[in-house]
Design a protein around this motif. Structure first.
Motif, PDB file in Angstrom:
ATOM      1  N   TYR A 115       0.691  -1.379   0.018  1.00  0.00           N
ATOM      2  CA  TYR A 115       0.167  -0.113  -0.028  1.00  0.00           C
ATOM      3  C   TYR A 115       0.751   1.155  -0.078  1.00  0.00           C
ATOM      4  O   TYR A 115       2.141   1.385   0.474  1.00  0.00           O
ATOM      5  CB  TYR A 115      -1.047  -0.063   1.099  1.00  0.00           C
ATOM      6  N   THR A 116       0.325   2.502  -0.673  1.00  0.00           N
ATOM      7  CA  THR A 116       0.906   3.723  -0.291  1.00  0.00           C
ATOM      8  C   THR A 116      -0.134   4.457   0.373  1.00  0.00           C
ATOM      9  O   THR A 116      -1.222   4.200   0.508  1.00  0.00           O
ATOM     10  CB  THR A 116       1.085   4.476  -1.576  1.00  0.00           C
ATOM     11  N   VAL A 117       0.506   5.284   1.295  1.00  0.00           N
ATOM     12  CA  VAL A 117      -0.322   6.064   2.094  1.00  0.00           C
ATOM     13  C   VAL A 117      -0.278   7.653   1.766  1.00  0.00           C
ATOM     14  O   VAL A 117       1.068   7.896   1.530  1.00  0.00           O
ATOM     15  CB  VAL A 117       0.476   5.928   3.527  1.00  0.00           C
ATOM     16  N   ASP A 118      -1.434   7.981   1.752  1.00  0.00           N
ATOM     17  CA  ASP A 118      -1.573   9.459   1.086  1.00  0.00           C
ATOM     18  C   ASP A 118      -1.255  10.633   2.026  1.00  0.00           C
ATOM     19  O   ASP A 118      -1.143  10.172   3.376  1.00  0.00           O
ATOM     20  CB  ASP A 118      -2.551   9.560   0.091  1.00  0.00           C
ATOM     21  N   GLU A 119      -1.197  11.574   1.754  1.00  0.00           N
ATOM     22  CA  GLU A 119      -0.965  12.977   2.749  1.00  0.00           C
ATOM     23  C   GLU A 119      -2.116  12.841   3.694  1.00  0.00           C
ATOM     24  O   GLU A 119      -1.861  13.345   5.080  1.00  0.00           O
ATOM     25  CB  GLU A 119      -1.069  14.113   2.054  1.00  0.00           C
ATOM     26  N   ASP A 120      -3.489  12.348   3.666  1.00  0.00           N
ATOM     27  CA  ASP A 120      -4.380  12.082   4.406  1.00  0.00           C
ATOM     28  C   ASP A 120      -4.498  11.061   5.300  1.00  0.00           C
ATOM     29  O   ASP A 120      -5.251  10.782   6.152  1.00  0.00           O
ATOM     30  CB  ASP A 120      -5.808  12.452   3.812  1.00  0.00           C
ATOM     31  N   GLY A 121      -3.235  10.296   5.107  1.00  0.00           N
ATOM     32  CA  GLY A 121      -3.243   8.927   5.859  1.00  0.00           C
ATOM     33  C   GLY A 121      -4.035   7.847   5.378  1.00  0.00           C
ATOM     34  O   GLY A 121      -3.939   6.610   5.862  1.00  0.00           O
ATOM     35  N   ALA A 122      -4.701   8.023   4.220  1.00  0.00           N
ATOM     36  CA  ALA A 122      -5.528   6.931   3.344  1.00  0.00           C
ATOM     37  C   ALA A 122      -4.644   5.889   2.825  1.00  0.00           C
ATOM     38  O   ALA A 122      -3.498   6.176   2.121  1.00  0.00           O
ATOM     39  CB  ALA A 122      -6.689   7.425   2.647  1.00  0.00           C
ATOM     40  N   GLU A 123      -4.954   4.671   3.136  1.00  0.00           N
ATOM     41  CA  GLU A 123      -3.984   3.619   2.385  1.00  0.00           C
ATOM     42  C   GLU A 123      -4.768   3.151   1.010  1.00  0.00           C
ATOM     43  O   GLU A 123      -5.707   2.890   0.983  1.00  0.00           O
ATOM     44  CB  GLU A 123      -3.797   2.390   3.315  1.00  0.00           C
ATOM     45  N   VAL A 124      -3.786   3.092  -0.030  1.00  0.00           N
ATOM     46  CA  VAL A 124      -4.105   2.545  -1.253  1.00  0.00           C
ATOM     47  C   VAL A 124      -3.604   1.361  -1.768  1.00  0.00           C
ATOM     48  O   VAL A 124      -2.065   1.543  -1.792  1.00  0.00           O
ATOM     49  CB  VAL A 124      -4.163   3.823  -2.373  1.00  0.00           C
ATOM     50  N   LEU A 125      -4.076   0.351  -2.122  1.00  0.00           N
ATOM     51  CA  LEU A 125      -3.408  -0.732  -2.630  1.00  0.00           C
ATOM     52  C   LEU A 125      -2.758  -0.479  -3.924  1.00  0.00           C
ATOM     53  O   LEU A 125      -3.340  -0.080  -5.038  1.00  0.00           O
ATOM     54  CB  LEU A 125      -4.460  -2.001  -2.767  1.00  0.00           C
ATOM     55  N   CYS A 126      -1.454  -0.937  -3.899  1.00  0.00           N
ATOM     56  CA  CYS A 126      -0.780  -0.652  -5.135  1.00  0.00           C
ATOM     57  C   CYS A 126      -0.346  -2.134  -5.812  1.00  0.00           C
ATOM     58  O   CYS A 126       0.134  -2.135  -6.975  1.00  0.00           O
ATOM     59  CB  CYS A 126       0.331   0.346  -5.186  1.00  0.00           C
ATOM     60  N   ALA A 127       0.036  -3.055  -5.023  1.00  0.00           N
ATOM     61  CA  ALA A 127       0.555  -4.161  -5.598  1.00  0.00           C
ATOM     62  C   ALA A 127       0.324  -5.345  -4.626  1.00  0.00           C
ATOM     63  O   ALA A 127       0.098  -5.016  -3.238  1.00  0.00           O
ATOM     64  CB  ALA A 127       1.989  -4.015  -5.912  1.00  0.00           C
ATOM     65  N   VAL A 128       0.261  -6.745  -5.108  1.00  0.00           N
ATOM     66  CA  VAL A 128       0.085  -7.846  -4.362  1.00  0.00           C
ATOM     67  C   VAL A 128       1.155  -8.710  -4.845  1.00  0.00           C
ATOM     68  O   VAL A 128       1.472  -8.961  -5.986  1.00  0.00           O
ATOM     69  CB  VAL A 128      -1.312  -8.470  -4.462  1.00  0.00           C
ATOM     70  N   ALA A 129       1.683  -9.608  -3.820  1.00  0.00           N
ATOM     71  CA  ALA A 129       2.871 -10.442  -4.198  1.00  0.00           C
ATOM     72  C   ALA A 129       2.590 -11.803  -3.542  1.00  0.00           C
ATOM     73  O   ALA A 129       1.849 -11.890  -2.341  1.00  0.00           O
ATOM     74  CB  ALA A 129       4.179  -9.888  -3.789  1.00  0.00           C
ATOM     75  N   GLN A 130       3.263 -12.904  -3.761  1.00  0.00           N
ATOM     76  CA  GLN A 130       3.407 -14.074  -3.236  1.00  0.00           C
ATOM     77  C   GLN A 130       4.707 -14.855  -3.526  1.00  0.00           C
ATOM     78  O   GLN A 130       5.108 -14.522  -4.700  1.00  0.00           O
ATOM     79  CB  GLN A 130       2.153 -14.938  -3.475  1.00  0.00           C
ATOM     80  N   GLY A 131       5.203 -15.337  -2.422  1.00  0.00           N
ATOM     81  CA  GLY A 131       6.626 -15.864  -2.597  1.00  0.00           C
ATOM     82  C   GLY A 131       6.917 -17.297  -1.686  1.00  0.00           C
ATOM     83  O   GLY A 131       5.760 -17.566  -0.943  1.00  0.00           O
ATOM     84  N   THR A 132       7.950 -17.868  -1.854  1.00  0.00           N
ATOM     85  CA  THR A 132       8.339 -18.852  -1.151  1.00  0.00           C
ATOM     86  C   THR A 132       9.537 -18.756  -0.547  1.00  0.00           C
ATOM     87  O   THR A 132      10.093 -18.080  -1.156  1.00  0.00           O
ATOM     88  CB  THR A 132       8.302 -20.441  -2.096  1.00  0.00           C
ATOM     89  N   VAL A 133       9.681 -19.069   0.814  1.00  0.00           N
ATOM     90  CA  VAL A 133      10.960 -18.835   1.426  1.00  0.00           C
ATOM     91  C   VAL A 133      11.596 -20.137   2.030  1.00  0.00           C
ATOM     92  O   VAL A 133      10.677 -21.028   2.624  1.00  0.00           O
ATOM     93  CB  VAL A 133      10.654 -17.842   2.785  1.00  0.00           C
TER      94      VAL A 133
END
Length: 140
Positions: A115-133
């Motif tokens: 997520y990115t957080v804007d100047e008002d504190g709102a979170e906006v989804l910008c990407a999703v990921a999945q991985g193996t460790v």
């Protein structure tokens, strides 16, 4: 097994020169989850003024690996991950929240939302990921 602490996780992150370069910090760590944050600044943007996709990929990779580290301990490496960019990342802070979906004997599957957080504190989804460790040494 004793779970590594947030302080230990931040110390490990601080030992990574690239993490220092982007200014990453761990804000949550434990119980199969980890959150990584990066303040957005001009040096991390691409030519259109959005946060560079490589920075998002770095944040996904590291938060995924740290989340798995809460179940395996610090001896872990990314086995692989994929990322899907939902929208351009613009804001003041990038937040990568990762949570373990499954832990096996030597491998964990982890999901991450960025997520990115804007100047008002709102979170906006910008990407999703999945991985193996992969666990590379004895459990903590």
């Amino acid at each position: 097994m004793t779970e590594p602490s947030l302080r230990m996780a931040q110390k490990i992150l601080d030992s990574q020169p690239f993490s220092g370069l982007v200014g990453a910090r761990i804000t949550e760590f434990g119980d199969g989850a980890a959150t990584l944050e990066i303040d957005v600044r001009e040096e991390l943007e691409q030519q259109n003024g959005y946060l560079h996709g490589g920075v998002l990929a770095y944040a996904a990779d590291n938060s995924i690996t740290f989340a798995a580290g809460t179940t395996f301990g610090p001896a872990v490496l990314t086995g692989g991950f994929s990322i899907q960019y939902v929208r351009p990342a613009a804001g003041r802070t990038l937040i990568a929240r990762a949570a373990v979906a499954h832990t096996g004997r030597r491998q964990a599957v982890v999901r991450c939302e960025l997520y990115t957080v804007d100047e008002d504190g709102a979170e906006v989804l910008c990407a999703v990921a999945q991985g193996t460790v992969l666990q590379t040494g004895p459990a903590a």
